[in-house]
Scaffold this motif. Structure first.
Motif, PDB file in Angstrom:
ATOM      1  N   GLU A  68       0.886  -1.400  -0.053  1.00 60.25           N
ATOM      2  CA  GLU A  68       0.075  -0.044   0.200  1.00 60.25           C
ATOM      3  C   GLU A  68       0.953   1.243  -0.083  1.00 60.25           C
ATOM      4  O   GLU A  68       0.625   2.276  -0.704  1.00 60.25           O
ATOM      5  CB  GLU A  68      -0.883  -0.063   1.247  1.00 60.25           C
ATOM      6  CG  GLU A  68      -2.015  -1.237   1.169  1.00 60.25           C
ATOM      7  CD  GLU A  68      -2.698  -1.070   2.556  1.00 60.25           C
ATOM      8  OE1 GLU A  68      -3.615  -0.275   2.722  1.00 60.25           O
ATOM      9  OE2 GLU A  68      -2.288  -1.860   3.429  1.00 60.25           O
ATOM     10  N   ALA A  69       2.076   1.191   0.876  1.00 61.24           N
ATOM     11  CA  ALA A  69       2.931   2.439   0.879  1.00 61.24           C
ATOM     12  C   ALA A  69       3.559   2.553  -0.616  1.00 61.24           C
ATOM     13  O   ALA A  69       3.451   3.769  -1.039  1.00 61.24           O
ATOM     14  CB  ALA A  69       3.924   1.997   2.037  1.00 61.24           C
ATOM     15  N   ALA A  70       3.781   1.660  -1.331  1.00 65.71           N
ATOM     16  CA  ALA A  70       4.288   1.846  -2.724  1.00 65.71           C
ATOM     17  C   ALA A  70       3.452   1.964  -3.614  1.00 65.71           C
ATOM     18  O   ALA A  70       3.846   2.980  -4.547  1.00 65.71           O
ATOM     19  CB  ALA A  70       4.880   0.203  -3.180  1.00 65.71           C
ATOM     20  N   ALA A  71       2.099   1.903  -3.409  1.00 66.09           N
ATOM     21  CA  ALA A  71       0.964   2.547  -4.342  1.00 66.09           C
ATOM     22  C   ALA A  71       1.012   4.041  -4.070  1.00 66.09           C
ATOM     23  O   ALA A  71       0.693   4.778  -5.150  1.00 66.09           O
ATOM     24  CB  ALA A  71      -0.433   1.651  -3.874  1.00 66.09           C
ATOM     25  N   ALA A  72       1.033   4.532  -2.736  1.00 60.43           N
ATOM     26  CA  ALA A  72       1.151   6.017  -2.571  1.00 60.43           C
ATOM     27  C   ALA A  72       2.197   6.518  -3.146  1.00 60.43           C
ATOM     28  O   ALA A  72       2.063   7.649  -3.445  1.00 60.43           O
ATOM     29  CB  ALA A  72       0.659   5.948  -0.919  1.00 60.43           C
ATOM     30  N   PHE A  73       3.381   5.939  -2.863  1.00 65.01           N
ATOM     31  CA  PHE A  73       4.743   6.777  -3.326  1.00 65.01           C
ATOM     32  C   PHE A  73       4.537   6.700  -4.977  1.00 65.01           C
ATOM     33  O   PHE A  73       5.149   7.506  -5.578  1.00 65.01           O
ATOM     34  CB  PHE A  73       5.725   6.115  -2.856  1.00 65.01           C
ATOM     35  CG  PHE A  73       6.084   6.227  -1.385  1.00 65.01           C
ATOM     36  CD1 PHE A  73       5.819   7.436  -0.784  1.00 65.01           C
ATOM     37  CD2 PHE A  73       6.372   5.230  -0.349  1.00 65.01           C
ATOM     38  CE1 PHE A  73       5.952   7.654   0.552  1.00 65.01           C
ATOM     39  CE2 PHE A  73       6.493   5.408   0.861  1.00 65.01           C
ATOM     40  CZ  PHE A  73       6.337   6.713   1.440  1.00 65.01           C
ATOM     41  N   ALA A  74       3.976   5.742  -5.584  1.00 63.95           N
ATOM     42  CA  ALA A  74       4.000   5.573  -7.117  1.00 63.95           C
ATOM     43  C   ALA A  74       3.229   6.908  -7.471  1.00 63.95           C
ATOM     44  O   ALA A  74       3.433   7.423  -8.699  1.00 63.95           O
ATOM     45  CB  ALA A  74       3.610   4.297  -7.333  1.00 63.95           C
ATOM     46  N   GLU A  75       1.969   6.897  -6.782  1.00 61.46           N
ATOM     47  CA  GLU A  75       1.196   8.013  -7.181  1.00 61.46           C
ATOM     48  C   GLU A  75       1.912   9.429  -7.096  1.00 61.46           C
ATOM     49  O   GLU A  75       1.873  10.448  -7.833  1.00 61.46           O
ATOM     50  CB  GLU A  75      -0.285   7.991  -6.434  1.00 61.46           C
ATOM     51  CG  GLU A  75      -1.067   9.099  -6.957  1.00 61.46           C
ATOM     52  CD  GLU A  75      -2.374   9.115  -6.425  1.00 61.46           C
ATOM     53  OE1 GLU A  75      -3.471   9.665  -6.413  1.00 61.46           O
ATOM     54  OE2 GLU A  75      -2.703   7.986  -5.508  1.00 61.46           O
ATOM     55  N   LEU A  76       2.723   9.479  -5.820  1.00 60.53           N
ATOM     56  CA  LEU A  76       3.329  10.595  -5.455  1.00 60.53           C
ATOM     57  C   LEU A  76       4.415  11.062  -6.570  1.00 60.53           C
ATOM     58  O   LEU A  76       4.496  12.296  -7.125  1.00 60.53           O
ATOM     59  CB  LEU A  76       4.036  10.596  -4.168  1.00 60.53           C
ATOM     60  CG  LEU A  76       4.922  11.626  -3.737  1.00 60.53           C
ATOM     61  CD1 LEU A  76       4.458  13.103  -3.557  1.00 60.53           C
ATOM     62  CD2 LEU A  76       5.934  11.364  -2.426  1.00 60.53           C
ATOM     63  N   LEU A  77       5.076  10.032  -6.950  1.00 60.38           N
ATOM     64  CA  LEU A  77       5.971  10.340  -8.195  1.00 60.38           C
ATOM     65  C   LEU A  77       5.493  10.744  -9.304  1.00 60.38           C
ATOM     66  O   LEU A  77       6.086  11.464  -9.997  1.00 60.38           O
ATOM     67  CB  LEU A  77       6.900   8.881  -8.244  1.00 60.38           C
ATOM     68  CG  LEU A  77       7.970   9.113  -9.319  1.00 60.38           C
ATOM     69  CD1 LEU A  77       8.926   9.995  -9.227  1.00 60.38           C
ATOM     70  CD2 LEU A  77       8.583   7.602  -9.551  1.00 60.38           C
ATOM     71  N   ALA A  78       4.384  10.101  -9.741  1.00 61.88           N
ATOM     72  CA  ALA A  78       3.626  10.590 -11.001  1.00 61.88           C
ATOM     73  C   ALA A  78       3.208  12.006 -10.821  1.00 61.88           C
ATOM     74  O   ALA A  78       3.202  12.702 -11.898  1.00 61.88           O
ATOM     75  CB  ALA A  78       2.420   9.566 -11.363  1.00 61.88           C
ATOM     76  N   ILE A  79       2.695  12.259  -9.745  1.00 67.85           N
ATOM     77  CA  ILE A  79       2.350  13.833  -9.528  1.00 67.85           C
ATOM     78  C   ILE A  79       3.507  14.516  -9.947  1.00 67.85           C
ATOM     79  O   ILE A  79       3.518  15.876 -10.284  1.00 67.85           O
ATOM     80  CB  ILE A  79       1.662  14.018  -8.170  1.00 67.85           C
ATOM     81  CG1 ILE A  79       0.275  13.415  -8.198  1.00 67.85           C
ATOM     82  CG2 ILE A  79       1.582  15.649  -7.996  1.00 67.85           C
ATOM     83  CD1 ILE A  79      -0.141  13.533  -6.970  1.00 67.85           C
ATOM     84  N   ARG A  80       4.571  14.542  -9.176  1.00 66.02           N
ATOM     85  CA  ARG A  80       5.876  15.189  -9.067  1.00 66.02           C
ATOM     86  C   ARG A  80       6.429  15.246 -10.494  1.00 66.02           C
ATOM     87  O   ARG A  80       6.928  16.377 -10.944  1.00 66.02           O
ATOM     88  CB  ARG A  80       6.867  14.886  -8.354  1.00 66.02           C
ATOM     89  CG  ARG A  80       6.420  15.102  -6.798  1.00 66.02           C
ATOM     90  CD  ARG A  80       7.274  14.674  -5.393  1.00 66.02           C
ATOM     91  NE  ARG A  80       6.940  15.340  -4.299  1.00 66.02           N
ATOM     92  CZ  ARG A  80       7.599  14.968  -3.133  1.00 66.02           C
ATOM     93  NH1 ARG A  80       8.535  14.127  -2.953  1.00 66.02           N
ATOM     94  NH2 ARG A  80       7.043  15.593  -1.935  1.00 66.02           N
ATOM     95  N   GLU A  81       6.381  14.086 -11.166  1.00 63.40           N
ATOM     96  CA  GLU A  81       6.953  14.063 -12.572  1.00 63.40           C
ATOM     97  C   GLU A  81       6.051  15.029 -13.449  1.00 63.40           C
ATOM     98  O   GLU A  81       6.794  15.717 -14.544  1.00 63.40           O
ATOM     99  CB  GLU A  81       6.973  12.730 -13.249  1.00 63.40           C
ATOM    100  CG  GLU A  81       8.018  11.891 -12.375  1.00 63.40           C
ATOM    101  CD  GLU A  81       8.049  10.356 -13.004  1.00 63.40           C
ATOM    102  OE1 GLU A  81       9.090   9.605 -12.964  1.00 63.40           O
ATOM    103  OE2 GLU A  81       6.798   9.979 -13.427  1.00 63.40           O
ATOM    104  N   ARG A  82       4.779  15.064 -13.249  1.00 64.30           N
ATOM    105  CA  ARG A  82       3.914  16.221 -14.098  1.00 64.30           C
ATOM    106  C   ARG A  82       4.175  17.406 -13.665  1.00 64.30           C
ATOM    107  O   ARG A  82       4.207  18.433 -14.490  1.00 64.30           O
ATOM    108  CB  ARG A  82       2.461  15.542 -13.795  1.00 64.30           C
ATOM    109  CG  ARG A  82       1.867  14.590 -14.423  1.00 64.30           C
ATOM    110  CD  ARG A  82       0.555  14.373 -14.616  1.00 64.30           C
ATOM    111  NE  ARG A  82      -0.097  14.281 -13.407  1.00 64.30           N
ATOM    112  CZ  ARG A  82      -0.292  13.420 -12.477  1.00 64.30           C
ATOM    113  NH1 ARG A  82       0.088  12.003 -13.070  1.00 64.30           N
ATOM    114  NH2 ARG A  82      -1.043  13.434 -11.284  1.00 64.30           N
ATOM    115  N   ALA A  83       4.334  17.823 -12.373  1.00 65.56           N
ATOM    116  CA  ALA A  83       4.282  19.224 -12.117  1.00 65.56           C
ATOM    117  C   ALA A  83       5.937  19.796 -11.732  1.00 65.56           C
ATOM    118  O   ALA A  83       6.053  20.989 -11.859  1.00 65.56           O
ATOM    119  CB  ALA A  83       3.550  19.173 -10.470  1.00 65.56           C
ATOM    120  N   LEU A  84       6.915  19.056 -11.836  1.00 61.65           N
ATOM    121  CA  LEU A  84       8.244  19.491 -11.502  1.00 61.65           C
ATOM    122  C   LEU A  84       9.140  19.120 -12.680  1.00 61.65           C
ATOM    123  O   LEU A  84       8.864  18.156 -13.448  1.00 61.65           O
ATOM    124  CB  LEU A  84       8.724  18.855 -10.373  1.00 61.65           C
ATOM    125  CG  LEU A  84       7.936  19.267  -9.253  1.00 61.65           C
ATOM    126  CD1 LEU A  84       8.601  18.447  -7.834  1.00 61.65           C
ATOM    127  CD2 LEU A  84       8.012  20.563  -8.717  1.00 61.65           C
TER     128      LEU A  84
END
Length: 457
Positions: free
Chosen positions: A367-383
């Motif tokens: 579950e933690a990996a799923a949360a961090f994967a979504e976090l990475l996707a957001i940061r890749e789009r925004a940064l």
């Protein structure tokens, strides 16, 4: 009331009827008629309005209109007030009216938009109100100063703190000259100015001013418990920024506000007191206060409102600090859902990171990996590529994949994370990324690589 009565009285003086047959020839009667309209009482001294000219009938209707709109705005009846205010502005524009009537309608419109969370519309209304007031009374008039103070609040909400400070200082100067330094209307804008200074990290400048305001309210306005609560809450923020002794001030702010308005309306002070308790390590009491703040905000403003989400975040953080990571992860999950519904990418990213950390601490690595994967996707789009926060998300995800035995994917992420160049305040993130890579190689059975990367610390 006197100004509203003058058109009635002037018309009455020009009447050819005897005074006993024309009630508007009496100044007292005209004042009564005007106040009746502005307060929407409905009483009148006129027995027959048909002979009155249409201009005077329009004036009577306008006073009643203004009174009704003002009462609706101040009573919180925003949905009912908005069409009344909009129609009043449209009618005044159509008639080319730019007098004190239009000024007051624009002021009411600004207050309405401000109360309903529409700062851009509020700013436009207040700015036009100030322009008309300046034409009528001058830039240094009491009326313009009050509109400046209201405008400043919405400018600060939109992040324009410099303009907000300029309007506040100009308004406070005029009000102090006209009413005195200790007048209620002079002290309250200084509370707002203190908040603006805190938002620009000038806590040391805000603190002595807010202490003066607190002292003046206690001495000259002992009945203004709401104003005192607001000043104490702003002082709490200043002291937190200065890392000064704050708990007693925060407690008093909350107690005074609860006494003045009741528990469910002392929400800003309640939230601040709860966060101060957590920062001071008084977790049990902080949890109780913050849980109550969240439940009240969710009930009154809705669970997705900014203030409710702010309280929910503080409550989750409080549980995490107590080591109750599973409960904290559940609250962070609620916050993730709310942020996702609102399309708030920045808030969603923060909630995902904290949720992932809590889940990882409780060994729920998938579950933690799923949360961090979504976090990475957001940061890749925004940064932009190479931003250290993108690498930090890779490091977090890589650590979870290591715990799940997905070594190849973890290695790719953690090697990329070694390129991280964080700012000095986040230098620990780079060291953590290296430690996670060393841990990966140890778990993967590659001691030589673990030793190689361990030597690079």
């Amino acid at each position: 009331g006197v100004v509203a009565a003058m058109p009635l009285w002037f018309w009455g003086l020009g009447s050819t009827k005897p005074s006993d047959l024309h009630p508007l020839r009496s100044a007292v009667n005209c004042y009564f008629e005007a106040i009746s309209g502005l307060t929407t009482t409905g009483s009148t001294i006129l027995t027959d309005i048909d002979p009155l000219p249409r201009s005077l009938l329009l004036w009577r209707a306008t006073t009643q209109w203004l009174g009704g709109a003002g009462i609706l705005v101040r009573a919180g009846k925003h949905e009912e007030a908005e069409p009344v205010v909009a129609e009043a502005i449209a009618a005044a524009r159509a008639a080319g009216i730019r007098d004190w009537t239009m000024r007051d309608v624009l002021l009411a419109a600004g207050e309405l938009y401000s109360a309903t969370g529409r700062p851009a519309e509020a700013i436009r209304s207040f700015e036009e109100c100030i322009a008309i007031g300046t034409q009528l009374h001058g830039a240094d008039s009491h009326q313009v100063a009050q509109a400046r103070v209201k405008l400043a609040m919405d400018l600060s909400r939109t992040g324009n703190h410099a303009a907000a400070e300029e309007h506040l200082r100009a308004g406070i100067r005029v009000l102090a000259d006209a009413l005195g330094e200790n007048h209620h209307d002079t002290l309250h804008p200084q509370i707002t100015l203190g908040r603006v200074l805190c938002r620009t990290r000038r806590h040391a400048e805000a603190e002595p001013m807010l202490r003066r305001v607190v002292a003046a309210l206690r001495e000259h306005h002992p009945g203004d418990r709401g104003g005192l609560a607001g000043a104490l809450n702003a002082l709490t923020t200043a002291l937190v920024g200065m890392r000064g002794p704050v708990l007693d001030v925060a407690r008093e702010a909350y107690e005074v506000a609860a006494e003045a308005w009741g528990e469910d309306r002392a929400l800003a002070q309640r939230y601040t007191y709860g966060t101060v308790l957590v920062a001071e390590g008084e977790y049990a009491e902080g949890e109780r206060i913050l849980r109550g703040a969240y439940e009240a905000e969710a009930r009154l403003a809705g669970p997705g409102h900014d203030r409710a989400l702010r309280a929910l975040k503080a409550l989750a953080y409080c549980l995490d600090r107590q080591g109750r990571h599973a409960e904290a992860a559940q609250l962070w999950g609620e916050l993730v859902d709310r942020r996702r519904e609102r399309g708030d990418a920045r808030g969603l990213a923060a909630a995902l990171q904290f949720r992932g950390l809590c889940l990882a601490t409780t060994q729920r690595h998938e579950e933690a990996a799923a949360a961090f994967a979504e976090l990475l996707a957001i940061r890749e789009r925004a940064l932009p590529e190479g931003h250290w926060l993108r690498h930090d998300a890779m490091s977090l995800l890589g650590a979870c994949l290591t715990k799940s035995g997905k070594f190849e994917r973890a290695e790719a992420l953690l090697l990329e994370a070694q390129r991280m160049e964080p700012p000095p305040t986040a230098a620990h993130a780079r060291a953590q990324a290296r430690d996670r890579l060393v841990e990966l190689y140890r778990a993967w059975g590659k001691p030589d690589k673990a030793e190689e990367w361990g030597a690079k610390k």
